[in-house]
Design an enzyme around this catalytic site. Structure first.
Site, PDB file in Angstrom:
ATOM      1  N   ASN A   1     -21.151  12.667  -2.684  1.00 39.16           N
ATOM      2  CA  ASN A   1     -20.758  11.257  -2.752  1.00 39.16           C
ATOM      3  C   ASN A   1     -21.341  10.624  -4.004  1.00 39.16           C
ATOM      4  O   ASN A   1     -22.327  11.118  -4.567  1.00 39.16           O
ATOM      5  CB  ASN A   1     -21.258  10.507  -1.506  1.00 39.16           C
TER       6      ASN A   1
ATOM      7  N   SER B   1     -18.867   7.057   3.280  1.00 40.59           N
ATOM      8  CA  SER B   1     -20.055   6.215   3.196  1.00 40.59           C
ATOM      9  C   SER B   1     -21.034   6.408   4.346  1.00 40.59           C
ATOM     10  O   SER B   1     -22.181   5.991   4.271  1.00 40.59           O
ATOM     11  CB  SER B   1     -19.622   4.755   3.173  1.00 40.59           C
TER      12      SER B   1
ATOM     13  N   ARG C   1       0.842  -1.205   0.000  1.00 38.15           N
ATOM     14  CA  ARG C   1       0.000   0.000   0.000  1.00 38.15           C
ATOM     15  C   ARG C   1       0.878   1.256   0.000  1.00 38.15           C
ATOM     16  O   ARG C   1       0.558   2.248  -0.626  1.00 38.15           O
ATOM     17  CB  ARG C   1      -0.909   0.030   1.233  1.00 38.15           C
TER      18      ARG C   1
ATOM     19  N   ALA D   1     -16.537  13.202  -7.008  1.00 38.06           N
ATOM     20  CA  ALA D   1     -15.921  14.307  -6.273  1.00 38.06           C
ATOM     21  C   ALA D   1     -15.052  15.155  -7.200  1.00 38.06           C
ATOM     22  O   ALA D   1     -15.048  16.380  -7.110  1.00 38.06           O
ATOM     23  CB  ALA D   1     -15.089  13.755  -5.111  1.00 38.06           C
TER      24      ALA D   1
ATOM     25  N   HIS E   1      -7.043   8.533  10.786  1.00 39.18           N
ATOM     26  CA  HIS E   1      -6.751   7.092  10.764  1.00 39.18           C
ATOM     27  C   HIS E   1      -5.276   6.795  10.475  1.00 39.18           C
ATOM     28  O   HIS E   1      -4.929   5.688  10.079  1.00 39.18           O
ATOM     29  CB  HIS E   1      -7.654   6.383   9.748  1.00 39.18           C
TER      30      HIS E   1
END
Ligand SMILES: [Zn+2]
Length: 237
Positions: free
Chosen positions: A205, A181, A61, A223, A110
């Site tokens: 969204n 979401s 990642r 977006a 996060h």
């Protein structure tokens, strides 16, 4: 909506804004991320049980950040920030696309893929050089720890800087949620707090989120198309 430069604006972004830059993220509906189950790679228990698997997953990642670029939605939020006196961008995303676009008043609730953290001494380093992106572990430069961990908030861990986030959301005039979401807490609860504060709440969204009823305005679509157009409109009225 008119947006005066003295209005306090908080923006919350989620996976949807990064998806348009080509970042594949965790799919909440089936619990799978890049062919891995979340419980195998994104919890403290997984790190304890099989650190090598978790490490390799995150190194993948992290290396992916080198292949992606901010899109027009990230860029529009930089213009919005420079127009406003009081602004905060809160992102649920762990990529570095907001910072690379130029956002400065930014909280990664996060964590950040760019960074690694020492669980022994607490040292956090920005680790995007070649030597940091290989399959072998990265050692701590401050102590004897041979294995730094991703600076990521895993499932079952507390998001970062929540006090600052609650303060800003509890005082804002306008709250804008983009590409999120509406079912990952505590981020999903921020909309309710903004609503209780009396803020004007705007959602953008691809699909209407679960909590769409709480928005004063909801804009459905990409977006990358909607955010630049809306930002231009808000700043010119
Ligand atoms: Zn250390």
């Amino acid at each position: 909506m008119m947006l005066g430069s003295d209005m306090r604006v908080v923006v919350l972004t989620g996976a949807g804004i990064s998806a348009e830059s080509g970042i594949r993220t965790f799919r909440a509906n089936d619990g799978v991320w890049e062919n891995h189950r979340i419980e195998d790679v994104a919890t403290p228990f997984a790190w304890e049980r099989d650190p090598r698997l978790v490490w390799r997953f995150y190194q993948g990642r992290r290396r992916q950040l080198l292949d992606v670029n901010p899109n027009s939605a990230h860029e529009a939020l930089v213009s919005l920030e420079s127009y406003l006196d009081e602004f905060l961008l809160i992102t649920q995303n762990v990529d570095d696309l907001h910072s690379r676009a130029g956002s400065e008043k930014l909280i990664h609730m996060h964590g950040e893929l760019r960074k690694l953290r020492c669980e022994m001494c607490g040292e956090i380093i920005d680790a995007m050089d070649d030597e940091h992106l290989q399959d072998q572990y990265v050692k701590c430069v401050q102590c004897t720890n041979e294995r730094l961990r991703p600076h990521i908030v895993w499932f079952h861990e507390m998001p970062l800087r929540m006090d600052e986030i609650y303060d800003a959301v509890g005082e804002c005039d306008v709250f804008i949620a983009i590409g999120t979401s509406g079912h990952v807490y505590p981020a999903a609860g921020l909309l309710s707090i903004a609503k209780d504060t009396g803020a004007h709440c705007i959602g953008i969204n691809l699909d209407p989120p679960e909590n769409v009823i709480l928005f004063d305005e909801f804009h459905q679509g990409l977006a990358g198309e909607l955010v630049p157009a809306l930002v231009t409109k808000w700043m010119s009225e």
